[in-house]
Design a protein around this motif. Structure first.
Motif, mmCIF file in Angstrom:
data_model
loop_
_atom_site.group_PDB
_atom_site.id
_atom_site.type_symbol
_atom_site.label_atom_id
_atom_site.label_comp_id
_atom_site.label_asym_id
_atom_site.label_seq_id
_atom_site.Cartn_x
_atom_site.Cartn_y
_atom_site.Cartn_z
ATOM 1 N N ARG A 145 -9.491 18.310 5.918
ATOM 2 C CA ARG A 145 -8.565 18.591 7.209
ATOM 3 C C ARG A 145 -8.071 16.986 7.401
ATOM 4 N NH1 ARG A 145 -11.416 19.290 11.604
ATOM 5 N NH2 ARG A 145 -9.874 20.833 12.689
ATOM 6 N N LYS B 4 -6.108 25.001 0.266
ATOM 7 C CA LYS B 4 -6.413 25.348 1.537
ATOM 8 C C LYS B 4 -6.983 24.453 2.497
ATOM 9 C CE LYS B 4 -8.458 29.745 0.454
ATOM 10 N NZ LYS B 4 -9.638 30.947 0.193
ATOM 11 N N TRP C 207 -5.560 21.429 5.451
ATOM 12 C CA TRP C 207 -5.117 21.806 6.818
ATOM 13 C C TRP C 207 -4.565 20.367 7.233
ATOM 14 C CZ3 TRP C 207 -6.566 20.587 11.947
ATOM 15 C CH2 TRP C 207 -5.965 21.426 13.069
ATOM 16 N N CYS D 140 -2.025 25.586 1.380
ATOM 17 C CA CYS D 140 -2.313 24.580 2.481
ATOM 18 C C CYS D 140 -1.432 24.889 3.647
ATOM 19 C CB CYS D 140 -1.995 23.135 1.786
ATOM 20 S SG CYS D 140 -2.734 22.810 0.472
ATOM 21 N N ILE D 141 -1.644 24.344 4.843
ATOM 22 C CA ILE D 141 -1.179 24.514 6.094
ATOM 23 C C ILE D 141 -0.727 23.254 6.432
ATOM 24 C CG2 ILE D 141 -1.368 25.327 8.477
ATOM 25 C CD1 ILE D 141 -3.781 27.159 7.534
#
Length: 496
Positions: free
Chosen positions: A293, A340, A342, A372-373
């Protein structure tokens, strides 16, 4: 005053840590040290202490209420010379405070082996590095399967040239156990000299190849440190362990990037990463691994490309559900593709392109970033630059939404342009003094963020996030900032 052959320490056995005895002879050290007990206070008189073989403290255990204290009588006036500094083995609740380390860097200044709740604080580290080092020269190292909950804080680490790290939090490679829940905070790191591509010059390291490739967690917190000109290599922080926190640090003119090298689920938040000097290689954050993150960070003036870009999602060599499946199948170049991850509410100002994958496969790096975001980020250019905002290579299932950008160059028709809503830079940000660019009261970024699955409670300055939130690292507020860029008076031995 010079005391040959040793640092002198002494012992005062007392129920009150407020009492202490000042000593200045090696004889007192050798006769009384074995009797150290909870509440003992050692004060070392001003002078230079030449320690042959270093000071070894074994099995000494204070308590939370009555720690064992070993400190300079006057901060910065007791100098540790000779062949080594302190080695602590199996110790608990011990405090080392106020020394200046000028010994031969062939051995560590402070080695903690299987130690718990040891605090290394308000020291200055400038050991003398060899012209031809025998091996890597680490300065403060935490080792052992039974290490944890140690703190390295308010120290000054200055001018490092040879291989090795000023701070290395590891554990036990054989047992595959990280030292856990250690904290590295409020230190001042400066002048880690560029090594021209040689590996092993990271300023801060956690874990190791065995530990990272086995998915082991260290839960290390690296926070509120100031790094200036820490440019040893392209990984200025190298995290080879999982579940770490890297937050509220200030990096000024540091080549390389904060790198999630081997591991999962690390948080990188609230950092200021700024270059004010000309030159290549000033980077931001580089991701490998799973479910990291990255949020609330501010980047400015960064010039790095590809691996040391202002932000980089880099292809990896292994395609596994999580890094623990790599195990022994690794070499020094092993990395997994970012998966994945963020990336939310960050701000980039006048930076080189962000790197999303590579256009073509590098040798051995065939696994591309996946799922991924990239959400609610802000990229602003206040001056004309010849490069795009994004270098877009091979990606899979990237979700990009709620982002805003502005440039003074013509609008791009590239695929990545669809990730952003574009606005005029003058309305987005303004410069206030010597600090970072800030949102204006009329900024179109205010209240414009998309709703994110993961919530962020505050911004880079410690202001509470509203709903809807603002795009970028800052949530516009008239309230005083709780957090700001760090300066030298806020960190190191003499800071409050």
């Amino acid at each position: 005053m010079r005391h040959s052959h040793a640092l002198l320490a002494a012992l005062l056995l007392t129920s009150s840590p407020a009492s202490s005895e000042v000593v200045d002879s090696i004889g007192a050290f050798s006769k009384t040290f074995s009797a150290l007990a909870p509440g003992s206070v050692v004060e070392v008189a001003d002078g230079t202490y030449t320690a042959k073989g270093g000071m070894k403290i074994v099995g000494k255990k204070g308590t939370e209420e009555k720690p064992i204290v070993i400190r300079a009588q006057h901060r910065g006036k007791a100098l540790i010379d000779g062949t080594a500094g302190f080695t602590l083995r199996g110790c608990e609740h011990v405090l080392l405070e106020g020394f200046v380390f000028i010994h031969d860097a062939d051995q560590q200044s402070v080695m903690l082996q299987n130690c718990h709740h040891v605090r290394v604080t308000r020291n200055t580290f400038r050991p003398v590095e060899r012209a031809k080092p025998k091996h890597w020269e680490h300065w403060v190292t935490v080792d052992g399967a039974n290490s944890g909950d140690n703190r390295i804080d308010h120290n000054l680490f200055e001018r490092k040239v040879n291989r090795g790290s000023p701070v290395f939090v590891r554990g036990d490679d054989e047992a595959l156990v990280c030292s856990q829940h250690d904290r590295v905070d409020h230190n001042h790191f400066r002048d880690v000299v560029f090594a021209n591509g040689e590996n092993g010059h990271e300023t801060i390291r956690t874990g190791g190849n065995d530990l990272g490739a086995s998915g082991r967690s260290s839960f290390t917190t690296i926070e509120d440190n100031l790094l200036e000109h820490c440019s040893g290599e392209d990984e200025l922080m190298s995290l080879k362990s999982s579940d770490n926190i890297v937050r509220r640090n200030t990096l000024i003119n540091c080549r390389g990037a904060i790198c999630m090298r081997l591991g999962n689920r690390t948080e990188v938040s609230g950092n200021f990463i700024i270059a004010t000097e000309d030159g290549p290689g000033f980077g931001g954050v580089k991701l490998y691994g799973y479910e990291h993150r990255v949020f609330n960070n501010y980047f400015q003036g960064l010039t790095g490309r590809r691996h040391d870009a202002p932000f980089a999602l880099v292809p990896g060599m292994h395609d596994t559900p999580t890094t623990e499946n790599i195990g022994k199948k690794y070499d020094d170049n092993t990395a997994t593709s970012p998966t994945k991850c963020w990336i939310a509410h960050n701000t980039w100002v006048d930076c080189a392109p962000l790197q999303f994958g590579f256009e073509k496969e590098e040798k051995g790096r065939q696994h591309i970033p996946t799922a991924c975001i990239f959400i609610n980020n802000l990229i602003v250019r206040t001056k004309l630059m010849s490069t795009p905002l994004i270098n877009l290579g091979m990606m899979r299932d990237l979700k990009a939404q709620g982002n805003m950008a502005s440039t003074v160059e013509p609008a791009s028709t590239a695929e990545w342009a669809g990730w952003f809503r574009f606005a005029e830079p003058q309305s987005l940000l303004e410069k206030k003094g010597e600090g970072p660019w800030r949102l204006t009261a009329k900024s179109p970024a205010i209240d414009a963020a998309s709703e994110a699955a993961a919530k962020i409670s505050d911004d880079i300055f410690g202001h509470a996030r509203k709903t809807p939130a603002d795009i970028g690292a800052e949530e516009f507020s008239q309230e005083a900032a709780k957090h700001a860029m760090l300066t030298a008076d806020k960190v190191g031995p003499d800071a409050p």
